[in-house]
Design an enzyme around this catalytic site. Structure first.
Site, PDB file in Angstrom:
ATOM      1  CG  ASP A 301      -2.223   0.791   0.884  1.00 11.53           C
ATOM      2  OD1 ASP A 301      -2.122   1.722   0.051  1.00 11.53           O
ATOM      3  OD2 ASP A 301      -3.296   0.525   1.465  1.00 11.53           O
ATOM      4  CD  GLU A 510      -6.867   5.663   2.114  1.00  6.15           C
ATOM      5  OE1 GLU A 510      -6.003   5.240   2.880  1.00  6.15           O
ATOM      6  OE2 GLU A 510      -6.628   5.997   0.943  1.00  6.15           O
TER       7      GLU A 510
HETATM    8  C1  BGC Z   1      -4.944   3.278   0.057  1.00  2.00           C
HETATM    9  C2  BGC Z   1      -4.999   2.332  -1.121  1.00  2.00           C
HETATM   10  C3  BGC Z   1      -4.760   3.076  -2.403  1.00  2.00           C
HETATM   11  C4  BGC Z   1      -3.443   3.811  -2.313  1.00  2.00           C
HETATM   12  C5  BGC Z   1      -3.059   4.547  -3.564  1.00  2.00           C
HETATM   13  C6  BGC Z   1      -3.718   4.157   0.035  1.00  2.00           C
HETATM   14  O1  BGC Z   1      -3.766   5.157   1.001  1.00  2.00           O
HETATM   15  O2  BGC Z   1      -4.982   2.540   1.250  1.00  2.00           O
HETATM   16  O3  BGC Z   1      -6.222   1.674  -1.157  1.00  2.00           O
HETATM   17  O4  BGC Z   1      -4.790   2.194  -3.488  1.00  2.00           O
HETATM   18  O5  BGC Z   1      -3.518   4.735  -1.232  1.00  2.00           O
HETATM   19  O6  BGC Z   1      -3.741   5.720  -3.721  1.00  2.00           O
END
Ligand code: BGC
Length: 781
Positions: A301, A510
């Protein structure tokens, strides 16, 4: 000079037939062919070249020249990483082609380009925005999801992006988690079925209008303690109980994704009893690669490696992660003075050079990356497919694409409550009604109905992208009706046939969307709107359309709402709502998240059905009125238990009010409140007493509101009871008038600290006198 590839369509051009994309230039490379290409390439590469392939910087922190210099394997544009020239699809295509040209001209290996196209190519202005997955789970339609994935992939490829970081296969068991809406719901089989439909639709046959998909976040994110994003899963990874949940539930969607050839899997930020998944070899190498046989790219991630626990340097964390089985490193920002992607690159290089990383491990990673690129046809026809497919720009956000999104909105709507009005249900009568008042925070707001991951990472309210608001959609679908928009519910009695209140959560993504139970509620303005409409026209039927990413507490509003529709976060095509409300479409959705009466009961909702307001799977039809299975578990009947209200049985409370010993409330200070839902046996005057404790001489001043109206202000002296847990019964001298029926009682402290074990209301006489003031504001309580 940018090199824009003029595309030569091979065979049929990319045509959209009523929402179905016909793929062209199918890539049907045999595995032998792929393997041969990959090993030849690999053998010709230096160690540095290989390591470059394992790095995925964000476009915010790398230049096209650096891509060439470091022979970078992939770039991403994370949430909100818009081109500096503008945010149109063409700007994205131009930006990407510069990077791609630099890679191809520089070292002959095309880039993979990743974006979070989680509900359409949602970072780009005016893209087709589909409902978020929570709504698609409700729609439960594999064919539709495949179409959505195809359309999204074609809008992506129009801008060069060939890798999407979706679908999220987490199984949310606690909707406090801010990513609940990115999932298809709590059920493993459903997530397996719909996630794989997405993967098939997006990857297709790896043609020039397909994009590789990502099953994420491996694994367990939906069961993190208290629903905390990136939080801890309170088990050791090897714990027997955890292994059982893993095998029987959590892995189900991933196995299906692997079976359907998903090309990448993203590792979760979560930890198992403090140990982060990004450094877990058992999980990545042994389980995912060896046991489950995953052959694609395992990616971190975003800066996920940073979170590996222990007193390790950045370099040590990267090395640990490579050795755990990680193939590609998604990196942004800075590590000290250098961009983190350079630090990750150097860490791997040092790790191999000083013998901490075996070169076979690097070869494993790079073979996977090269195989995917080759299978996608990025090397074909002099790299023609590696660039933005500008032919597809003509279809970007086309009417045909939007028609797919609109259909998805209609299919995702889930009817949870539908009252009988005279001889038939409200929803079967709505389309025959003429005069409708419309209100609520999401009624006429594109940003609200899209939620997070829209244009920016977090999304935002307001006119942020093109689309049809839910209110505009009503006028479009039912032009002959009179729709009146209200902001405050100041309506004339008898003027309308029904109210439609579109209410929702403000956009978030998030961890910014993680909530405490008390925060999972409608906004104050939406609650005030319901109350105002009820007050002005008590018999007007109210339809609530909830644009929420998850269940929220509506226990105190549910009686005022004659119909409740869970709409999820519908995206740009708001008219889909009216296709069901006023058009010929029937309700089709079923709830995929168990919806508790109170968010404070999230942990019990799976084991105690009395805590459930709407059960998993609920989805009524227009003429169905199936009531909810149980009654409000927090409703306190004052005709029982001598009128005692146990303090801890609140419906809601001020966040600073604490529950102690599971039985009393504490830190009950000035302006802090608790609310109780009470059934009052008769309109009368009552004696109010409190079993109360304080360890100094105090006063107990209280304001009491009934359904938001101040009924009572009183104060009584209280002598030191001898300690915070030494309770004494204090009877207030003033009597309180209370109206018969089910009401919300809000008790606001206006004084210094005291603890309450219980309140008690005993009938005094039948001299009921309603408050003589017109409703006043509730103050800051
Ligand atoms: C998220 C992911 C995402 C990534 C790229 C992260 O903060 O957890 O789901 O794909 O960012 O943007």
């Amino acid at each position: 000079m940018k090199r824009h590839w003029k595309r030569i369509a091979v065979g049929v051009s990319s045509v959209l037939l009523l929402g179905s994309v016909v793929s062209v230039n199918a890539n049907t490379k045999s595995s032998a062919e792929i393997q041969e290409f990959t090993s030849e390439r690999l053998n010709s590469m230096t160690l540095e070249q290989k390591i470059g392939q394992m790095i995925q910087p964000d476009t915010r922190n790398i230049t096209p020249e650096e891509v060439a210099e470091y022979q970078i394997g992939s770039i991403l544009s994370g949430g909100g990483a818009q081109p500096t020239t503008g945010n149109r699809a063409e700007d994205w295509a131009d930006r990407f082609d510069e990077y791609q040209k630099s890679a191809i001209d520089g070292f002959g290996i095309p880039l993979l380009y990743g974006v979070d196209a989680v509900h359409g190519h949602n970072g780009v202005s005016d893209a087709t925005m589909f409902p978020h997955n929570v709504g698609l789970g409700q729609a439960n339609d594999e064919k539709l999801i495949q179409e959505i994935a195809k359309v999204t992939a074609s809008e992506m490829r129009a801008t060069g992006a060939n890798w999407t970081f979706t679908p999220t296969l987490g199984l949310p068991k606690n909707e406090r988690w801010g990513r609940t809406y990115e999932t298809y719901g709590e059920n493993a089989e459903l997530s397996a079925k719909l996630g794989s439909a997405y993967i098939k639709g997006s990857q297709g046959n790896f043609s020039e209008d397909n994009a590789i998909a990502t099953a994420k976040h491996f694994i367990g994110e939906g069961i993190a303690k208290d629903g905390v994003n990136q939080g801890d899963i309170p088990y050791d990874y090897s714990d027997e109980e955890f292994q059982k949940v893993l095998k029987e539930e959590l892995l189900v969607p991933y196995k299906e994704a692997i079976k359907n050839d998903v090309k990448s899997i993203m590792i979760t930020y979560n930890s198992f009893n403090g140990s982060k998944a990004h450094g877990n070899k058992e999980l990545i190498s042994e389980l995912l690669k060896d046991e489950l046989g995953f052959k694609g790219i395992v990616i971190t991630d975003y800066n996920g490696v940073d979170q590996i626990e222990g007193d390790l340097s950045y370099e040590e964390k990267v090395i640990k992660s490579v050795n755990a089985g990680m193939d590609m490193f998604m990196v942004d920002e800075y590590e000290g003075d250098i961009p983190k992607w350079k630090a990750a690159y150097e860490a791997i290089l040092n790790g191999v050079n000083d013998g901490q990383i075996d070169e076979d491990r690097i070869d494993d990673a790079v073979s996977r990356i090269l195989s995917v690129k080759y299978e996608m046809g990025l090397f074909d026809n002099d790299f023609e497919n590696a660039y933005a497919n500008r032919d597809l720009l003509a279809d970007f956000a086309s009417d045909d694409h939007k028609a797919v999104a609109r259909e998805a909105v209609a299919k995702s709507l889930t009817l949870l409550k539908n009252s009988e009005l005279s001889d038939s249900t409200l929803m079967s009568q709505l389309s025959n009604m003429e005069n409708i008042v419309v209100g609520g925070s999401s009624a006429n707001d594109i940003g609200m109905q899209n939620g997070g991951w829209t244009i920016t990472w977090q999304g935002s309210k307001g006119n942020i992208t093109e689309g049809t608001t839910i209110y505009d959609g009503m006028k479009e679908v039912a032009p002959d009706k009179n729709f009146t928009l209200t902001s405050n519910g100041a309506i004339q009695k008898g003027k309308f046939d029904a109210a439609i209140l579109v209410m929702g959560e403000e956009p978030y993504a998030e961890y910014a969307g993680d909530r405490k139970p008390d925060e999972l509620v409608l906004s104050n303005s939406d609650i005030a709107l319901i109350n105002k409409i009820k007050e002005n026209d008590p018999n007007l039927p109210i339809v609530a359309v909830l644009t929420v990413g998850r269940p929220i507490t509506i226990a105190n509003q549910i009686d005022s709402l004659d119909a409740v529709i869970m709409a999820g976060l519908p995206g740009s095509e708001g008219a889909g709502v009216s296709d069901v409300l006023f058009g010929n479409e029937e309700f089709n959705g079923n709830l995929t998240l168990t919806w508790p009466w109170y968010a404070s009961d999230i942990e019990e909702k799976f084991t105690d059905s009395s805590k459930v307001l709407f059960e998993y799977g609920r989805g009524l039809k227009k003429n169905e009125s199936t009531p909810v299975a149980t009654n409000d578990p927090r409703l306190i009947d004052l005709s029982k238990n001598d009128g005692v209200i146990e303090a801890e049985n609140y419906a809601t409370k001020h966040p600073e009010v604490q529950v102690e010993n599971n039985k009393n409330i504490a830190h009950f200070w000035e302006d802090r409140y608790v609310t109780y839902n009470v059934q009052i046996p008769k309109s009368a005057r009552y004696i109010l007493s409190l079993n109360v404790a304080a360890n100094f001489d105090n006063t107990v001043p209280l304001d009491i509101y009934v359904d938001g109206v101040l009924y009572y202000s009183t104060s009584e002296n209280l002598s030191n009871t001898g300690g915070w847990d030494k309770f004494e019964l204090l009877e207030m001298s003033d009597k309180i008038s209370l109206p018969e029926g089910k009401h919300e009682l809000k008790i606001v402290s206006q004084g210094r600290d005291f603890n309450v074990d219980y309140f008690q209301l005993v009938e005094f006489d039948d001299e009921f006198t309603p408050p003589d003031t017109t409703p006043v504001s509730e103050g800051t309580g």
